[in-house]
Design a protein around this motif. Structure first.
Motif, PDB file in Angstrom:
ATOM      1  N   VAL A  98       0.841  -1.199   0.000  1.00  0.00           N
ATOM      2  CA  VAL A  98       0.000   0.000   0.000  1.00  0.00           C
ATOM      3  C   VAL A  98       0.876   1.250   0.000  1.00  0.00           C
ATOM      4  O   VAL A  98       0.657   2.199  -0.768  1.00  0.00           O
ATOM      5  N   ILE A  99       1.907   1.247   0.858  1.00  0.00           N
ATOM      6  CA  ILE A  99       2.833   2.380   0.914  1.00  0.00           C
ATOM      7  C   ILE A  99       3.609   2.497  -0.401  1.00  0.00           C
ATOM      8  O   ILE A  99       3.825   3.604  -0.923  1.00  0.00           O
ATOM      9  N   PHE A 100       4.010   1.369  -0.939  1.00  0.00           N
ATOM     10  CA  PHE A 100       4.730   1.337  -2.211  1.00  0.00           C
ATOM     11  C   PHE A 100       3.892   1.982  -3.318  1.00  0.00           C
ATOM     12  O   PHE A 100       4.377   2.799  -4.106  1.00  0.00           O
ATOM     13  N   HIS A 101       2.614   1.620  -3.361  1.00  0.00           N
ATOM     14  CA  HIS A 101       1.683   2.150  -4.362  1.00  0.00           C
ATOM     15  C   HIS A 101       1.545   3.670  -4.208  1.00  0.00           C
ATOM     16  O   HIS A 101       1.562   4.425  -5.191  1.00  0.00           O
ATOM     17  N   ARG A 102       1.413   4.113  -2.960  1.00  0.00           N
ATOM     18  CA  ARG A 102       1.227   5.549  -2.716  1.00  0.00           C
ATOM     19  C   ARG A 102       2.454   6.355  -3.126  1.00  0.00           C
ATOM     20  O   ARG A 102       2.333   7.416  -3.761  1.00  0.00           O
ATOM     21  N   VAL A 103       3.631   5.878  -2.750  1.00  0.00           N
ATOM     22  CA  VAL A 103       4.863   6.595  -3.082  1.00  0.00           C
ATOM     23  C   VAL A 103       5.046   6.674  -4.590  1.00  0.00           C
ATOM     24  O   VAL A 103       5.403   7.728  -5.142  1.00  0.00           O
ATOM     25  N   LEU A 104       4.780   5.588  -5.271  1.00  0.00           N
ATOM     26  CA  LEU A 104       4.927   5.542  -6.725  1.00  0.00           C
ATOM     27  C   LEU A 104       3.918   6.478  -7.400  1.00  0.00           C
ATOM     28  O   LEU A 104       4.270   7.236  -8.316  1.00  0.00           O
ATOM     29  N   THR A 105       2.682   6.445  -6.926  1.00  0.00           N
ATOM     30  CA  THR A 105       1.645   7.313  -7.486  1.00  0.00           C
ATOM     31  C   THR A 105       1.978   8.790  -7.275  1.00  0.00           C
ATOM     32  O   THR A 105       1.862   9.621  -8.193  1.00  0.00           O
ATOM     33  N   GLU A 106       2.415   9.120  -6.052  1.00  0.00           N
ATOM     34  CA  GLU A 106       2.760  10.517  -5.744  1.00  0.00           C
ATOM     35  C   GLU A 106       3.912  11.007  -6.624  1.00  0.00           C
ATOM     36  O   GLU A 106       3.914  12.158  -7.083  1.00  0.00           O
ATOM     37  N   THR A 107       4.866  10.158  -6.872  1.00  0.00           N
ATOM     38  CA  THR A 107       6.015  10.526  -7.718  1.00  0.00           C
ATOM     39  C   THR A 107       5.567  10.806  -9.145  1.00  0.00           C
ATOM     40  O   THR A 107       5.990  11.799  -9.763  1.00  0.00           O
ATOM     41  N   LEU A 108       4.710   9.939  -9.678  1.00  0.00           N
ATOM     42  CA  LEU A 108       4.234  10.110 -11.057  1.00  0.00           C
ATOM     43  C   LEU A 108       3.362  11.362 -11.198  1.00  0.00           C
ATOM     44  O   LEU A 108       3.433  12.069 -12.216  1.00  0.00           O
ATOM     45  N   ILE A 109       2.572  11.661 -10.165  1.00  0.00           N
ATOM     46  CA  ILE A 109       1.750  12.871 -10.199  1.00  0.00           C
ATOM     47  C   ILE A 109       2.636  14.113 -10.135  1.00  0.00           C
ATOM     48  O   ILE A 109       2.442  15.092 -10.875  1.00  0.00           O
ATOM     49  N   GLU A 110       3.641  14.064  -9.236  1.00  0.00           N
ATOM     50  CA  GLU A 110       4.554  15.195  -9.085  1.00  0.00           C
ATOM     51  C   GLU A 110       5.296  15.483 -10.390  1.00  0.00           C
ATOM     52  O   GLU A 110       5.520  16.652 -10.748  1.00  0.00           O
ATOM     53  N   LYS A 111       5.646  14.435 -11.142  1.00  0.00           N
ATOM     54  CA  LYS A 111       6.387  14.599 -12.392  1.00  0.00           C
ATOM     55  C   LYS A 111       5.437  14.809 -13.584  1.00  0.00           C
ATOM     56  O   LYS A 111       5.877  14.882 -14.733  1.00  0.00           O
ATOM     57  N   GLU A 112       4.134  14.870 -13.291  1.00  0.00           N
ATOM     58  CA  GLU A 112       3.105  15.173 -14.290  1.00  0.00           C
ATOM     59  C   GLU A 112       3.059  14.144 -15.427  1.00  0.00           C
ATOM     60  O   GLU A 112       2.899  14.477 -16.598  1.00  0.00           O
ATOM     61  N   VAL A 113       3.207  12.869 -15.060  1.00  0.00           N
ATOM     62  CA  VAL A 113       3.110  11.800 -16.059  1.00  0.00           C
ATOM     63  C   VAL A 113       2.045  10.769 -15.668  1.00  0.00           C
ATOM     64  O   VAL A 113       1.936   9.709 -16.291  1.00  0.00           O
ATOM     65  N   TYR A 114       1.274  11.100 -14.637  1.00  0.00           N
ATOM     66  CA  TYR A 114       0.231  10.162 -14.184  1.00  0.00           C
ATOM     67  C   TYR A 114      -1.010  10.334 -15.048  1.00  0.00           C
ATOM     68  O   TYR A 114      -1.536  11.429 -15.197  1.00  0.00           O
ATOM     69  N   THR A 115      -1.469   9.242 -15.653  1.00  0.00           N
ATOM     70  CA  THR A 115      -2.684   9.262 -16.477  1.00  0.00           C
ATOM     71  C   THR A 115      -3.628   8.167 -15.999  1.00  0.00           C
ATOM     72  O   THR A 115      -3.270   7.344 -15.140  1.00  0.00           O
ATOM     73  N   LYS A 116      -4.806   8.140 -16.584  1.00  0.00           N
ATOM     74  CA  LYS A 116      -5.788   7.118 -16.231  1.00  0.00           C
ATOM     75  C   LYS A 116      -5.240   5.717 -16.531  1.00  0.00           C
ATOM     76  O   LYS A 116      -5.392   4.791 -15.732  1.00  0.00           O
ATOM     77  N   GLU A 117      -4.599   5.575 -17.704  1.00  0.00           N
ATOM     78  CA  GLU A 117      -4.049   4.269 -18.083  1.00  0.00           C
ATOM     79  C   GLU A 117      -2.937   3.830 -17.126  1.00  0.00           C
ATOM     80  O   GLU A 117      -2.851   2.664 -16.737  1.00  0.00           O
ATOM     81  N   VAL A 118      -2.075   4.782 -16.770  1.00  0.00           N
ATOM     82  CA  VAL A 118      -0.996   4.469 -15.823  1.00  0.00           C
ATOM     83  C   VAL A 118      -1.591   4.031 -14.487  1.00  0.00           C
ATOM     84  O   VAL A 118      -1.123   3.071 -13.861  1.00  0.00           O
ATOM     85  N   GLY A 119      -2.639   4.722 -14.039  1.00  0.00           N
ATOM     86  CA  GLY A 119      -3.300   4.373 -12.778  1.00  0.00           C
ATOM     87  C   GLY A 119      -3.874   2.965 -12.808  1.00  0.00           C
ATOM     88  O   GLY A 119      -3.801   2.231 -11.819  1.00  0.00           O
ATOM     89  N   ILE A 120      -4.476   2.595 -13.952  1.00  0.00           N
ATOM     90  CA  ILE A 120      -5.052   1.251 -14.088  1.00  0.00           C
ATOM     91  C   ILE A 120      -3.964   0.186 -14.005  1.00  0.00           C
ATOM     92  O   ILE A 120      -4.114  -0.834 -13.326  1.00  0.00           O
ATOM     93  N   ILE A 121      -2.844   0.432 -14.706  1.00  0.00           N
ATOM     94  CA  ILE A 121      -1.737  -0.529 -14.684  1.00  0.00           C
ATOM     95  C   ILE A 121      -1.182  -0.664 -13.270  1.00  0.00           C
ATOM     96  O   ILE A 121      -0.925  -1.774 -12.779  1.00  0.00           O
ATOM     97  N   LEU A 122      -0.984   0.470 -12.592  1.00  0.00           N
ATOM     98  CA  LEU A 122      -0.464   0.426 -11.231  1.00  0.00           C
ATOM     99  C   LEU A 122      -1.398  -0.356 -10.309  1.00  0.00           C
ATOM    100  O   LEU A 122      -0.956  -1.170  -9.496  1.00  0.00           O
ATOM    101  N   LYS A 123      -2.683  -0.093 -10.428  1.00  0.00           N
ATOM    102  CA  LYS A 123      -3.658  -0.787  -9.576  1.00  0.00           C
ATOM    103  C   LYS A 123      -3.597  -2.298  -9.802  1.00  0.00           C
ATOM    104  O   LYS A 123      -3.553  -3.082  -8.847  1.00  0.00           O
ATOM    105  N   TYR A 124      -3.568  -2.693 -11.065  1.00  0.00           N
ATOM    106  CA  TYR A 124      -3.586  -4.118 -11.380  1.00  0.00           C
ATOM    107  C   TYR A 124      -2.284  -4.796 -10.960  1.00  0.00           C
ATOM    108  O   TYR A 124      -2.291  -5.877 -10.371  1.00  0.00           O
TER     109      TYR A 124
END
Length: 380
Positions: A98-124
């Motif tokens: 859970v922490i791993f997912h959050r840190v990775l998500t926050e990093t991608l959002i901060e670098k402005e590369v987080y998209t819906k598709e990226v979120g789906i892949i991360l979740k799965y």
């Protein structure tokens, strides 16, 4: 998608550092692990996620795509590793992800590369990694318990057999001295069986990273080895030779555990060695250490099996060498007891000189009292 993958690869050290900081703060078991042990397979999982994002073609069915095998394998290894680490639970493993997912998500959002598709892949991918690690962790713990119980149950057979033998050979015409000797032998063996039953019950409650409980006290270890030698001479057809330059070797040991260690080695020597040659138990004493050796002649243990013989858990579903597994059950105990005494186990086996197991024990590594051992269940 490629930009998200590049961000993960470039920022991998920072992602792992931030994950480690939060995990140590939030998860009790993580705070006592070394950095290397804590990270374990997760850097590989992170690399796998970056590759999956880069290769994304609209399909994320991991079970039917070979390119996703690595993240499943690394997650499985992560769970197995956590089963060898003290104080971990399934809840804590899931919390790590859970922490791993959050840190990775926050990093991608901060670098402005987080998209819906990226979120789906991360979740799965995270869901798959979490389920795989949790399942691997619980399976490994169950395998540990089963093998510990199997080892203890196997060891119980020897003293019960000895007690049965003592009672069976008593005759109505036997003289008093013979009857008393056989009675004493039977009572010793039954007492030992009861001690092992306590260990059997203890093994049922094994948790991650734990082994059996040892009871240390100041004793003459040579006396314990003589007991094993005498009993083995009564049970087996092989000649049993005990060699020691000392009349007494005192230190802080668990006598019951060391008896079991030597019994396991003698039993294996009888089972796999030559019936025509003697089995030699020897002791080498120094000021701070004692080395116990068990030697037998006969077919040597191959170099390949020598590398694997002390391993406890099997990796994956590969077919196992039944003979090697039979050795390994008892040798896990041998290695654990030696390490609990601050020592080690060494094996030399070849066609010219036979097979010799050497157990080094430190005399004053522990203070008298009970401790729960740590078993090395890993592949190393």
């Amino acid at each position: 998608m490629k930009s998200a993958s590049e961000v993960i690869n470039v920022n991998s050290p920072q992602i792992m550092e931030e994950w480690e900081r939060r995990v140590v703060k939030e998860i009790p078991a993580a705070s006592i692990s070394s950095n290397l042990a804590l990270r374990n397979q997760l850097p590989n999982v992170l690399e796998d996620i970056a590759e999956i994002i880069e290769r994304y073609d609209g399909s994320i069915d991991m079970e039917s795509h070979e390119e996703y095998d690595e993240i499943i394998k690394n997650s499985l290894d992560h769970g197995r590793h956590r089963a060898t680490s003290s104080n971990y639970t399934v809840k804590q493993i899931l919390r790590e992800y859970v922490i791993f997912h959050r840190v990775l998500t926050e990093t991608l959002i901060e670098k402005e590369v987080y998209t819906k598709e990226v979120g789906i892949i991360l979740k799965y991918t995270m869901e798959t990694a979490m389920l795989t690690s949790a399942s691997s962790f619980t399976d490994s713990l169950q395998e540990m318990r089963e093998k510990l119980i199997g080892t203890l149950a196997h060891d119980i057979r020897n003293p019960i057999s000895a007690a049965y033998f003592a009672l069976d050979v008593i005759g109505l015409d036997d003289d008093k001295e013979r009857i008393e000797n056989l009675k004493a032998m039977g009572l010793r063996s039954l007492k030992k069986s009861l001690d092992l039953v306590e260990g059997l019950l203890d093994a049922i409650s094994v948790k991650a990273g734990e082994g059996i409980t040892l009871n240390f006290e100041e004793i003459d270890i040579l006396k314990e080895i003589k007991w094993v030698s005498n009993e083995a001479s009564e049970i087996y057809t092989n000649e049993i030779i005990l060699e020691s330059k000392e009349d007494e070797i005192r230190g802080v040991f668990d006598g019951t555990a060391i008896r079991r260690v030597v019994e396991n080695l003698v039993t294996n020597a009888v089972k796999y060695g030559s019936r025509k040659h003697a089995i030699v138990i020897s002791l080498e004493n120094s000021e701070s250490e004692v080395v116990i050796k068990v030697h037998n002649d006969g077919n040597p243990i191959t170099e390949e099996n020598q590398a694997d013989i002390f391993k406890f858990l099997n990796r994956g579903k590969e077919p196992q060498n039944v003979g090697l597994e039979s050795w390994g059950m008892g040798l896990t105990l041998v290695k654990s007891v030696a390490q609990a005494h601050g020592g080690s186990v060494d094996l030399e086996s070849n066609e010219d000189h036979g097979t010799t197991f050497s157990i080094l024990l430190k005399k004053h590594e522990n203070k008298p009292g009970k401790i729960r051992t740590e078993l090395n269940y890993s592949e190393n």
